[in-house]
Design a protein around this motif. Structure first.
Motif, PDB file in Angstrom:
ATOM      1  N   LEU A  12       0.831  -1.208   0.000  1.00  0.00           N
ATOM      2  CA  LEU A  12       0.000   0.000   0.000  1.00  0.00           C
ATOM      3  C   LEU A  12       0.862   1.254   0.000  1.00  0.00           C
ATOM      4  O   LEU A  12       0.606   2.190  -0.761  1.00  0.00           O
ATOM      5  CB  LEU A  12      -0.935   0.001   1.212  1.00  0.00           C
ATOM      6  CG  LEU A  12      -2.123  -0.941   1.150  1.00  0.00           C
ATOM      7  CD1 LEU A  12      -2.800  -1.030   2.507  1.00  0.00           C
ATOM      8  CD2 LEU A  12      -3.109  -0.503   0.085  1.00  0.00           C
ATOM      9  N   PHE A  17      -0.256   5.068  -0.756  1.00  0.00           N
ATOM     10  CA  PHE A  17      -1.201   5.206   0.345  1.00  0.00           C
ATOM     11  C   PHE A  17      -0.469   5.711   1.582  1.00  0.00           C
ATOM     12  O   PHE A  17       0.706   5.423   1.788  1.00  0.00           O
ATOM     13  CB  PHE A  17      -1.870   3.857   0.657  1.00  0.00           C
ATOM     14  CG  PHE A  17      -2.933   3.470  -0.309  1.00  0.00           C
ATOM     15  CD1 PHE A  17      -4.266   3.696  -0.024  1.00  0.00           C
ATOM     16  CD2 PHE A  17      -2.617   2.875  -1.519  1.00  0.00           C
ATOM     17  CE1 PHE A  17      -5.260   3.334  -0.923  1.00  0.00           C
ATOM     18  CE2 PHE A  17      -3.594   2.514  -2.419  1.00  0.00           C
ATOM     19  CZ  PHE A  17      -4.924   2.747  -2.123  1.00  0.00           C
ATOM     20  N   THR A  30      -5.198   6.036   3.258  1.00  0.00           N
ATOM     21  CA  THR A  30      -5.877   6.839   2.248  1.00  0.00           C
ATOM     22  C   THR A  30      -4.895   7.164   1.132  1.00  0.00           C
ATOM     23  O   THR A  30      -3.678   7.115   1.322  1.00  0.00           O
ATOM     24  CB  THR A  30      -6.411   8.164   2.830  1.00  0.00           C
ATOM     25  OG1 THR A  30      -5.329   8.895   3.387  1.00  0.00           O
ATOM     26  CG2 THR A  30      -7.472   7.922   3.874  1.00  0.00           C
ATOM     27  N   HIS A  31      -5.459   7.487  -0.015  1.00  0.00           N
ATOM     28  CA  HIS A  31      -4.661   7.863  -1.185  1.00  0.00           C
ATOM     29  C   HIS A  31      -5.173   9.213  -1.674  1.00  0.00           C
ATOM     30  O   HIS A  31      -6.340   9.542  -1.484  1.00  0.00           O
ATOM     31  CB  HIS A  31      -4.814   6.800  -2.283  1.00  0.00           C
ATOM     32  CG  HIS A  31      -3.807   6.907  -3.362  1.00  0.00           C
ATOM     33  ND1 HIS A  31      -3.968   7.729  -4.444  1.00  0.00           N
ATOM     34  CD2 HIS A  31      -2.616   6.285  -3.523  1.00  0.00           C
ATOM     35  CE1 HIS A  31      -2.926   7.613  -5.239  1.00  0.00           C
ATOM     36  NE2 HIS A  31      -2.076   6.748  -4.693  1.00  0.00           N
TER      37      HIS A  31
END
Length: 64
Positions: A12, A17, A30-31
């Motif tokens: 990730l 991310f 989160t991205h």
């Protein structure tokens, strides 16, 4: 052989991310493109198949 939670976290982070933290063994990622995913479990634990699938899906979503 299942992946470890730490491997999923590494994948990730490599995809962009950011770990926003969480409570207990939960981590919220989160991205910048809006994708969100929550992983639960300690880094040394084996990942469940649904967790591996969710991580793959989230990474595919941001690579579009």
């Amino acid at each position: 052989m299942p992946k470890k939670i730490r491997q999923l976290i590494r994948e990730l982070e490599k995809a962009g991310f950011v770990d926003r933290g969480g409570k207990g063994s939960h981590r919220n990622f989160t991205h910048v493109r809006g994708a969100k995913i929550t992983l639960s479990g300690n880094p040394s634990q084996d990942a469940k198949r649904y967790q591996e699938r969710d991580v793959e899906k989230a990474i595919r979503e941001v690579e579009k």
